[in-house]
Design a protein around this motif. Structure first.
Motif, PDB file in Angstrom:
ATOM      1  N   ARG A   1     -10.176 -10.844   5.867  1.00 34.73           N
ATOM      2  CA  ARG A   1     -10.527  -9.623   6.605  1.00 34.73           C
ATOM      3  C   ARG A   1     -12.033  -9.461   6.525  1.00 34.73           C
ATOM      4  N   THR A   2     -12.589  -8.899   7.579  1.00 30.34           N
ATOM      5  CA  THR A   2     -14.030  -8.692   7.585  1.00 30.34           C
ATOM      6  C   THR A   2     -14.358  -7.400   8.311  1.00 30.34           C
TER       7      THR A   2
ATOM      8  N   LYS B   1     -19.029  -3.072   8.280  1.00 30.63           N
ATOM      9  CA  LYS B   1     -19.372  -2.276   7.083  1.00 30.63           C
ATOM     10  C   LYS B   1     -18.361  -2.628   5.986  1.00 30.63           C
TER      11      LYS B   1
ATOM     12  N   LEU C   1       0.840  -1.202   0.000  1.00 30.41           N
ATOM     13  CA  LEU C   1       0.000   0.000   0.000  1.00 30.41           C
ATOM     14  C   LEU C   1       0.877   1.255   0.000  1.00 30.41           C
TER      15      LEU C   1
ATOM     16  N   ALA D   1      -3.269   3.248  -5.540  1.00 30.97           N
ATOM     17  CA  ALA D   1      -3.200   2.224  -4.494  1.00 30.97           C
ATOM     18  C   ALA D   1      -4.485   1.408  -4.387  1.00 30.97           C
TER      19      ALA D   1
ATOM     20  N   LEU E   1     -13.806   3.778  -6.624  1.00 26.78           N
ATOM     21  CA  LEU E   1     -14.311   2.828  -5.631  1.00 26.78           C
ATOM     22  C   LEU E   1     -15.739   2.409  -5.980  1.00 26.78           C
TER      23      LEU E   1
ATOM     24  N   ARG F   1     -16.606  -3.304   2.235  1.00 24.90           N
ATOM     25  CA  ARG F   1     -16.492  -2.750   0.881  1.00 24.90           C
ATOM     26  C   ARG F   1     -16.726  -3.890  -0.111  1.00 24.90           C
ATOM     27  N   ASN F   2     -15.994  -4.977   0.067  1.00 28.27           N
ATOM     28  CA  ASN F   2     -16.155  -6.135  -0.814  1.00 28.27           C
ATOM     29  C   ASN F   2     -17.115  -7.141  -0.152  1.00 28.27           C
TER      30      ASN F   2
ATOM     31  N   CYS G   1      -5.296  -2.725  -2.850  1.00 33.49           N
ATOM     32  CA  CYS G   1      -6.324  -3.267  -1.957  1.00 33.49           C
ATOM     33  C   CYS G   1      -7.265  -4.188  -2.723  1.00 33.49           C
TER      34      CYS G   1
ATOM     35  N   ILE H   1      -8.851  -4.174  13.639  1.00 31.65           N
ATOM     36  CA  ILE H   1      -7.998  -3.308  12.811  1.00 31.65           C
ATOM     37  C   ILE H   1      -8.415  -1.851  13.036  1.00 31.65           C
ATOM     38  N   PRO H   2      -7.539  -1.051  13.649  1.00 35.15           N
ATOM     39  CA  PRO H   2      -7.897   0.358  13.845  1.00 35.15           C
ATOM     40  C   PRO H   2      -7.784   1.153  12.549  1.00 35.15           C
TER      41      PRO H   2
ATOM     42  N   ALA I   1     -18.010   0.769   3.195  1.00 34.42           N
ATOM     43  CA  ALA I   1     -16.835   1.033   4.044  1.00 34.42           C
ATOM     44  C   ALA I   1     -16.302   2.458   3.930  1.00 34.42           C
TER      45      ALA I   1
ATOM     46  N   HIS J   1     -11.425   5.294   3.153  1.00 29.91           N
ATOM     47  CA  HIS J   1     -12.496   4.826   4.055  1.00 29.91           C
ATOM     48  C   HIS J   1     -13.076   5.955   4.903  1.00 29.91           C
TER      49      HIS J   1
HETATM   50  C1  HEC Z   1      -6.184   3.228  -1.734  1.00 27.91           C
HETATM   51  C2  HEC Z   1      -7.437   2.995  -1.087  1.00 27.91           C
HETATM   52  C3  HEC Z   1      -7.433   2.285   0.246  1.00 27.91           C
HETATM   53  C4  HEC Z   1      -6.705   2.619   1.357  1.00 27.91           C
HETATM   54  C5  HEC Z   1      -5.690   3.736   1.517  1.00 27.91           C
HETATM   55  C6  HEC Z   1      -7.111   1.676   2.379  1.00 27.91           C
HETATM   56  N1  HEC Z   1      -8.053   0.817   1.892  1.00 27.91           N
HETATM   57 FE1  HEC Z   1      -8.985  -0.667   2.932  1.00 27.91          FE
HETATM   58  N2  HEC Z   1      -9.933  -1.252   1.256  1.00 27.91           N
HETATM   59  C7  HEC Z   1      -9.787  -0.677   0.016  1.00 27.91           C
HETATM   60  C8  HEC Z   1     -10.401  -1.516  -0.970  1.00 27.91           C
HETATM   61  C9  HEC Z   1     -10.449  -1.250  -2.473  1.00 27.91           C
HETATM   62  C10 HEC Z   1     -10.937  -2.622  -0.286  1.00 27.91           C
HETATM   63  C11 HEC Z   1     -11.645  -3.843  -0.857  1.00 27.91           C
HETATM   64  C12 HEC Z   1     -10.638  -4.980  -0.939  1.00 27.91           C
HETATM   65  C13 HEC Z   1     -11.197  -6.272  -1.463  1.00 27.91           C
HETATM   66  O1  HEC Z   1     -11.751  -6.272  -2.557  1.00 27.91           O
HETATM   67  O2  HEC Z   1     -11.061  -7.288  -0.742  1.00 27.91           O
HETATM   68  C14 HEC Z   1     -10.612  -2.430   1.123  1.00 27.91           C
HETATM   69  C15 HEC Z   1     -10.969  -3.324   2.106  1.00 27.91           C
HETATM   70  C16 HEC Z   1     -10.580  -3.213   3.411  1.00 27.91           C
HETATM   71  C17 HEC Z   1     -10.938  -4.164   4.449  1.00 27.91           C
HETATM   72  C18 HEC Z   1     -11.697  -5.484   4.276  1.00 27.91           C
HETATM   73  C19 HEC Z   1     -13.132  -5.389   4.646  1.00 27.91           C
HETATM   74  C20 HEC Z   1     -13.993  -4.740   3.578  1.00 27.91           C
HETATM   75  O3  HEC Z   1     -14.433  -3.615   3.843  1.00 27.91           O
HETATM   76  O4  HEC Z   1     -14.221  -5.340   2.502  1.00 27.91           O
HETATM   77  C21 HEC Z   1     -10.379  -3.703   5.597  1.00 27.91           C
HETATM   78  C22 HEC Z   1     -10.470  -4.345   6.974  1.00 27.91           C
HETATM   79  C23 HEC Z   1      -9.661  -2.486   5.267  1.00 27.91           C
HETATM   80  N3  HEC Z   1      -9.826  -2.212   3.932  1.00 27.91           N
HETATM   81  C24 HEC Z   1      -8.938  -1.741   6.163  1.00 27.91           C
HETATM   82  C25 HEC Z   1      -8.108  -0.701   5.800  1.00 27.91           C
HETATM   83  C26 HEC Z   1      -7.205  -0.045   6.738  1.00 27.91           C
HETATM   84  C27 HEC Z   1      -7.090  -0.361   8.207  1.00 27.91           C
HETATM   85  C28 HEC Z   1      -6.527   0.902   6.029  1.00 27.91           C
HETATM   86  C29 HEC Z   1      -5.410   1.806   6.517  1.00 27.91           C
HETATM   87  C30 HEC Z   1      -4.241   1.158   7.053  1.00 27.91           C
HETATM   88  C31 HEC Z   1      -7.020   0.831   4.649  1.00 27.91           C
HETATM   89  N4  HEC Z   1      -7.969  -0.140   4.572  1.00 27.91           N
HETATM   90  C32 HEC Z   1      -6.593   1.673   3.645  1.00 27.91           C
HETATM   91  C33 HEC Z   1      -9.156   0.526  -0.252  1.00 27.91           C
HETATM   92  C34 HEC Z   1      -8.283   1.155   0.598  1.00 27.91           C
END
Ligand code: HEC
Length: 188
Positions: free
Chosen positions: A83-84, A87, A46, A58, A161, A89-90, A62, A139-140, A170, A149
């Motif tokens: 991961r879960t 709320k 990331l 980025a 997104l 996203r996926n 994810c 996960i904070p 999310a 998010h």
């Molecule tokens: C660049 C954009 C981006 C950033 C920055 C980001 N995320 Fe995400 N996050 C995503 C995307 C896209 C997904 C869906 C991933 C997938 O398809 O499994 C996701 C999914 C997740 C999930 C899995 C649960 C879900 O909602 O589907 C967690 C937990 C999560 N993110 C935590 C974090 C945390 C904690 C941080 C900071 C350290 C973070 N993310 C930073 C884009 C981001």
């Protein structure tokens, strides 16, 4: 004599419980290490991607890498690793009944003042008739997470997104909120 036997029985029961307890603690320790492995590889990817082309770039990390890392680790250890969140996203990350309960417990523990960073829970459970060890680690939400998010997401990122995750729940997280949890299920 009777007293000696009952003392022995109590002793054996005690040892058994202690051994079972020990085994759970060992599994929890190993789970924690695997979660660290997951977290470190994801964080590395990331940060590199954000540096190279900003948060919009980025998203792909994810989107593609997070599920790929989860799969690699699941294959490597023979466990279910993912991961879960309450709320998601996926939709593939939707929590099951047990995970919803633990995520709600995490929220309650946070409300009572517990630090989110080390927050975890484990138990031996019955998974549809099969015994399993389950582990979750909260996960904070950190500063960098808010870009994708948070409440004030850049329109370009928002659009991308939305395109990838039309049912995205999310967003709207604040610094320090529980974003979700790592979740592991091991056969016992
Ligand atoms: C660049 C954009 C981006 C950033 C920055 C980001 N995320 Fe995400 N996050 C995503 C995307 C896209 C997904 C869906 C991933 C997938 O398809 O499994 C996701 C999914 C997740 C999930 C899995 C649960 C879900 O909602 O589907 C967690 C937990 C999560 N993110 C935590 C974090 C945390 C904690 C941080 C900071 C350290 C973070 N993310 C930073 C884009 C981001």
């Amino acid at each position: 004599m009777l007293r000696a036997i009952s003392t022995l029985i109590i002793y054996v029961l005690f040892i058994n419980t202690a051994l079972a307890d020990d085994q759970l603690k060992q599994r929890a320790q190993k789970s924690k290490e695997v979660v660290m492995e997951f977290m470190n590889s994801l964080k590395g990817e990331l940060e590199t991607a954000i540096k190279a082309g900003g948060p919009a770039n980025a998203i792909n990390v994810c989107h593609k890498q997070a599920p790929a890392i989860a799969k690699t680790l699941s294959d490597k250890y023979g466990w279910d690793i993912g991961r879960t969140s309450l709320k998601t996203r996926n939709p593939d990350n939707t929590p099951d009944e047990w995970e919803i309960k633990i995520l709600n417990d995490f929220e309650a523990r946070k409300t009572k003042g517990e630090d989110v960073k080390p927050m975890a829970y484990f138990a031996a459970v019955d998974n549809n008739g099969k015994k399993a060890f389950r582990f979750m680690k909260a996960i904070p939400t950190g500063e960098v997470c808010l870009k994708c998010h948070g409440t004030d997401i850049d329109p370009t990122i928002k659009a991308k997104l939305h395109e990838l995750y039309p049912g995205d729940m999310a967003t709207g997280f604040k610094l320090g909120d529980i974003r979700g949890a790592f979740t592991i299920s091991q056969p016992m």
